[in-house]
Design a protein around this motif. Structure first.
Motif, PDB file in Angstrom:
ATOM      1  N   ASP A   4       0.858  -1.186   0.000  1.00 51.70           N
ATOM      2  CA  ASP A   4       0.000   0.000   0.000  1.00 51.70           C
ATOM      3  C   ASP A   4       0.893   1.234   0.000  1.00 51.70           C
ATOM      4  N   LEU A   5       1.042   1.808  -1.177  1.00 53.14           N
ATOM      5  CA  LEU A   5       1.928   2.973  -1.302  1.00 53.14           C
ATOM      6  C   LEU A   5       1.130   4.272  -1.300  1.00 53.14           C
ATOM      7  N   LEU A   6      -0.148   4.180  -0.946  1.00 52.59           N
ATOM      8  CA  LEU A   6      -0.974   5.388  -0.897  1.00 52.59           C
ATOM      9  C   LEU A   6      -1.232   5.860   0.522  1.00 52.59           C
ATOM     10  N   SER A   7      -1.502   4.919   1.400  1.00 49.33           N
ATOM     11  CA  SER A   7      -1.883   5.303   2.750  1.00 49.33           C
ATOM     12  C   SER A   7      -0.735   6.021   3.463  1.00 49.33           C
ATOM     13  N   PRO A   8      -0.993   7.205   4.027  1.00 53.97           N
ATOM     14  CA  PRO A   8       0.060   7.882   4.789  1.00 53.97           C
ATOM     15  C   PRO A   8       0.588   6.991   5.907  1.00 53.97           C
ATOM     16  N   ALA A   9      -0.232   6.015   6.355  1.00 52.97           N
ATOM     17  CA  ALA A   9       0.212   5.107   7.424  1.00 52.97           C
ATOM     18  C   ALA A   9       1.452   4.315   6.989  1.00 52.97           C
ATOM     19  N   SER A  10       1.550   4.009   5.687  1.00 53.95           N
ATOM     20  CA  SER A  10       2.711   3.261   5.199  1.00 53.95           C
ATOM     21  C   SER A  10       3.996   4.082   5.335  1.00 53.95           C
ATOM     22  N   PHE A  11       3.842   5.404   5.480  1.00 52.63           N
ATOM     23  CA  PHE A  11       5.017   6.290   5.547  1.00 52.63           C
ATOM     24  C   PHE A  11       5.207   6.866   6.948  1.00 52.63           C
ATOM     25  N   ALA A  12       4.441   6.322   7.902  1.00 47.23           N
ATOM     26  CA  ALA A  12       4.424   6.897   9.248  1.00 47.23           C
ATOM     27  C   ALA A  12       5.734   6.689   9.997  1.00 47.23           C
ATOM     28  N   ALA A  13       6.561   5.726   9.548  1.00 50.68           N
ATOM     29  CA  ALA A  13       7.848   5.515  10.210  1.00 50.68           C
ATOM     30  C   ALA A  13       8.978   5.664   9.186  1.00 50.68           C
ATOM     31  N   GLY A  14       8.771   6.541   8.220  1.00 53.35           N
ATOM     32  CA  GLY A  14       9.758   6.685   7.150  1.00 53.35           C
ATOM     33  C   GLY A  14       9.284   5.904   5.941  1.00 53.35           C
ATOM     34  N   THR A 166       3.780  25.684   2.526  1.00 51.43           N
ATOM     35  CA  THR A 166       4.150  24.534   1.672  1.00 51.43           C
ATOM     36  C   THR A 166       3.969  23.233   2.433  1.00 51.43           C
ATOM     37  N   GLU A 167       4.196  23.304   3.725  1.00 48.71           N
ATOM     38  CA  GLU A 167       4.055  22.092   4.524  1.00 48.71           C
ATOM     39  C   GLU A 167       2.608  21.583   4.448  1.00 48.71           C
ATOM     40  N   THR A 168       1.669  22.508   4.560  1.00 49.87           N
ATOM     41  CA  THR A 168       0.251  22.130   4.448  1.00 49.87           C
ATOM     42  C   THR A 168      -0.038  21.597   3.054  1.00 49.87           C
ATOM     43  N   ILE A 169       0.532  22.267   2.041  1.00 46.81           N
ATOM     44  CA  ILE A 169       0.243  21.854   0.660  1.00 46.81           C
ATOM     45  C   ILE A 169       0.727  20.424   0.413  1.00 46.81           C
ATOM     46  N   HIS A 170       1.838  20.050   1.045  1.00 44.79           N
ATOM     47  CA  HIS A 170       2.399  18.711   0.805  1.00 44.79           C
ATOM     48  C   HIS A 170       1.821  17.632   1.719  1.00 44.79           C
ATOM     49  N   THR A 171       0.997  18.025   2.685  1.00 41.06           N
ATOM     50  CA  THR A 171       0.439  17.016   3.593  1.00 41.06           C
ATOM     51  C   THR A 171      -0.726  16.301   2.912  1.00 41.06           C
ATOM     52  N   ALA A 172      -0.850  14.998   3.158  1.00 40.98           N
ATOM     53  CA  ALA A 172      -1.953  14.235   2.564  1.00 40.98           C
ATOM     54  C   ALA A 172      -3.277  14.875   2.979  1.00 40.98           C
ATOM     55  N   PRO A 173      -4.193  15.096   2.024  1.00 38.22           N
ATOM     56  CA  PRO A 173      -5.456  15.783   2.333  1.00 38.22           C
ATOM     57  C   PRO A 173      -6.208  15.113   3.485  1.00 38.22           C
ATOM     58  N   GLU A 174      -6.106  13.765   3.586  1.00 37.18           N
ATOM     59  CA  GLU A 174      -6.870  13.091   4.648  1.00 37.18           C
ATOM     60  C   GLU A 174      -6.325  13.404   6.044  1.00 37.18           C
ATOM     61  N   ALA A 175      -5.109  13.935   6.113  1.00 38.03           N
ATOM     62  CA  ALA A 175      -4.549  14.285   7.419  1.00 38.03           C
ATOM     63  C   ALA A 175      -4.791  15.758   7.768  1.00 38.03           C
ATOM     64  N   LEU A 176      -5.576  16.443   6.954  1.00 39.10           N
ATOM     65  CA  LEU A 176      -5.820  17.882   7.164  1.00 39.10           C
ATOM     66  C   LEU A 176      -7.310  18.147   7.315  1.00 39.10           C
ATOM     67  N   PRO A 177      -7.678  19.269   7.956  1.00 38.74           N
ATOM     68  CA  PRO A 177      -9.098  19.656   7.950  1.00 38.74           C
ATOM     69  C   PRO A 177      -9.544  19.911   6.504  1.00 38.74           C
ATOM     70  N   TRP A 379       6.962  11.082  11.755  1.00 36.31           N
ATOM     71  CA  TRP A 379       7.195  11.381  10.336  1.00 36.31           C
ATOM     72  C   TRP A 379       6.010  12.096   9.732  1.00 36.31           C
ATOM     73  N   LEU A 380       6.269  12.805   8.646  1.00 32.49           N
ATOM     74  CA  LEU A 380       5.196  13.539   7.961  1.00 32.49           C
ATOM     75  C   LEU A 380       4.149  12.574   7.435  1.00 32.49           C
ATOM     76  N   PRO A 381       2.863  12.906   7.642  1.00 31.71           N
ATOM     77  CA  PRO A 381       1.816  12.032   7.108  1.00 31.71           C
ATOM     78  C   PRO A 381       1.614  12.301   5.614  1.00 31.71           C
ATOM     79  N   SER A 382       2.621  11.961   4.808  1.00 37.25           N
ATOM     80  CA  SER A 382       2.564  12.271   3.384  1.00 37.25           C
ATOM     81  C   SER A 382       3.075  11.085   2.584  1.00 37.25           C
ATOM     82  N   ASN A 383       2.431  10.799   1.435  1.00 35.00           N
ATOM     83  CA  ASN A 383       2.985   9.737   0.574  1.00 35.00           C
ATOM     84  C   ASN A 383       3.793  10.357  -0.573  1.00 35.00           C
ATOM     85  N   PHE A 384       4.105  11.653  -0.460  1.00 37.66           N
ATOM     86  CA  PHE A 384       4.795  12.373  -1.539  1.00 37.66           C
ATOM     87  C   PHE A 384       6.167  12.899  -1.115  1.00 37.66           C
TER      88      PHE A 384
END
Ligand code: HEM
Length: 399
Positions: A4-14, A166-177, A379-384
């Motif tokens: 799963d390379l989409l879920s921010p959870a996959s990137f939660a530890a790097g 920019t930090e907000t722009i790069h954060t996965a939308p599901e982790a933002l209001p 880690w950043l909640p981002s898949n990007f």
């Protein structure tokens, strides 16, 4: 192996290196489902990523380099009919890149070296006596936001505010209001509109003034085109450089033998060390392309219109390209990492980025010692974009 390379959870530890490893070994060009989209091909081997990035005749950067397609009317990287250079193909891309390329050559970057070193000193001065800091926000993030502000001819404090956006722009939308990402882009444009007014009234020797005076295809750059350049430049150089610095320091702390090796001759060893930290951290997780026609890649038949996603962090640990790829080896040479991408879109800011990284590493490592995490790294909640979100650190000022 669950991929799963989409879920921010996959990137939660790097970055998910276990998934990357499996993919490289078993399915180097693998179809990946996408809950609210068409799905995409995940490309994980170095040779294939290299091919896709350079082959713009088969793989297009339009309509976007993000996995998610632009929403109708509200494109990422687009403004009405206007596009960001990152999402153009040659020859249009070439014409736009030419407008700013002169500011980013190695000689032009070298001219900024003294100033960048002075900024590094100023940044470390601000925390050195405290013996603790959030290394991400107070140290690593300061440098790229100051440098982009200087390039564009803006006050340093404004650079810091823009960088937060920019930090907000790069954060996965599901982790933002809801709507937070769009609001951040709009704020950025509002600020950039102010820059247009200011630099038209009082042009100076900076990139913003130069861009406003530029012509493309025999006509002046239009305001929306300037806004998109502005967004790209602020966006591209900020959290990438910051994440390299924070992720790099973390890598040194986790590999004390490598850290000791580097400190034995910091000036002489910084060059290979920086490249290895780029390979190791790979701050940009992916770039997407879209197949212009049916094409074969890594034994898979790609169809016209398919999304093809290059995973730089996976390519950078490919045993076919690197000896002992899972080991941090600061003396690694050669080191054909692809953390800056390659081909027509290869990172325009890489010479400046290298100078920023060297200045900060030299300043931090010569003035601070005995680093110790004051809390576990989040880690950043981002898949990007990959990097520590915060890094509370204790340290001892050196002698
Ligand atoms: C460690 C720091 C950095 C990393 C890892 C990084 C990485 C990247 C990557 C992977 C790309 C896309 C390449 C491709 O598609 O092949 C890119 C593009 C770009 N980068 Fe960087 N970058 C960094 C720093 C910077 C800085 C400091 C700036 C500007 C001051 C910058 C400006 C750009 C621009 C303008 C592009 C778009 C180029 C184009 O579309 O032609 N980058 N970068």
């Amino acid at each position: 192996m669950k991929i799963d390379l989409l879920s921010p959870a996959s990137f939660a530890a790097g970055q998910p290196h276990d998934q990357y490893r499996w993919l490289r070994e078993h399915a180097p060009v693998k179809w990946h489902d996408e809950p609210n989209g068409s799905g995409f091909w995940a490309v994980t081997r170095h040779a294939d990523v290299w091919t896709v990035d350079r082959d713009f005749t088969n793989y297009s950067s339009e309509p976007t380099i993000m996995i998610q397609d632009p929403l109708p009317g509200a494109g990422q990287g687009g403004l009405g009919p206007y596009k960001m250079m990152l999402m153009m193909d040659p020859p249009e891309h070439t014409a736009f890149r030419k407008l700013i390329r002169g500011e980013f050559t190695l000689p032009a970057a070298k001219l900024r070296e003294d100033r960048i070193q002075a900024l590094a000193k100023q940044i470390v001065d601000a925390v050195i006596d405290k013996g603790e800091c959030d290394f991400v926000g107070e140290v690593a993030g300061e440098m790229p936001s100051f440098v982009i502000a200087e390039l564009m001819g803006l006050p340093l404090d404004d650079g810091r505010e823009l960088y937060k956006l920019t930090e907000t722009i790069h954060t996965a939308p599901e982790a933002l209001p809801p709507g937070a990402g769009t609001a951040a882009v709009l704020k950025m444009f509002e600020y950039a509109n102010g820059v247009i007014a200011e630099k038209r009234a009082r042009p100076a020797d900076d990139l913003a003034s130069k861009l406003l005076a530029c012509e493309v295809d025999g006509r002046r750059l239009e305001d929306p085109e300037f806004l998109l350049f502005f967004l790209l430049l602020v966006d591209a150089g900020g959290d990438t450089t910051r994440n390299l610095l924070a992720g790099g320091l973390l890598a040194l702390m986790e590999n004390p033998d490598q850290y000791a090796w580097l400190m034995a001759d910091l000036a002489g060893r910084l060059d290979t060390a920086r490249e290895e930290l780029l390979r190791w951290t790979s701050p940009v997780i992916y770039m997407r392309r879209t197949a212009r026609r049916d094409v074969e890649l890594g034994g898979q038949q790609i169809r016209e219109g398919d999304k093809v996603v290059m995973y730089f962090g996976a390519a950078n640990r490919d045993p076919a390209a690197f000896e002992r790829p899972e080991a941090l080896d600061l003396a690694r040479r050669p080191n054909e990492h692809i953390a800056f991408g390659t081909g027509p879109h290869g990172c325009l800011g890489q010479h400046i980025a290298r100078i920023e990284i060297d200045a900060m590493l030299a300043e931090v490592l010569t003035r601070m010692a005995d680093f110790e995490l004051a809390a576990p790294t989040e880690w950043l909640p981002s898949n990007f974009i990959s990097g520590p979100k915060a890094m509370p650190l204790r340290f001892r000022p050196r002698g």
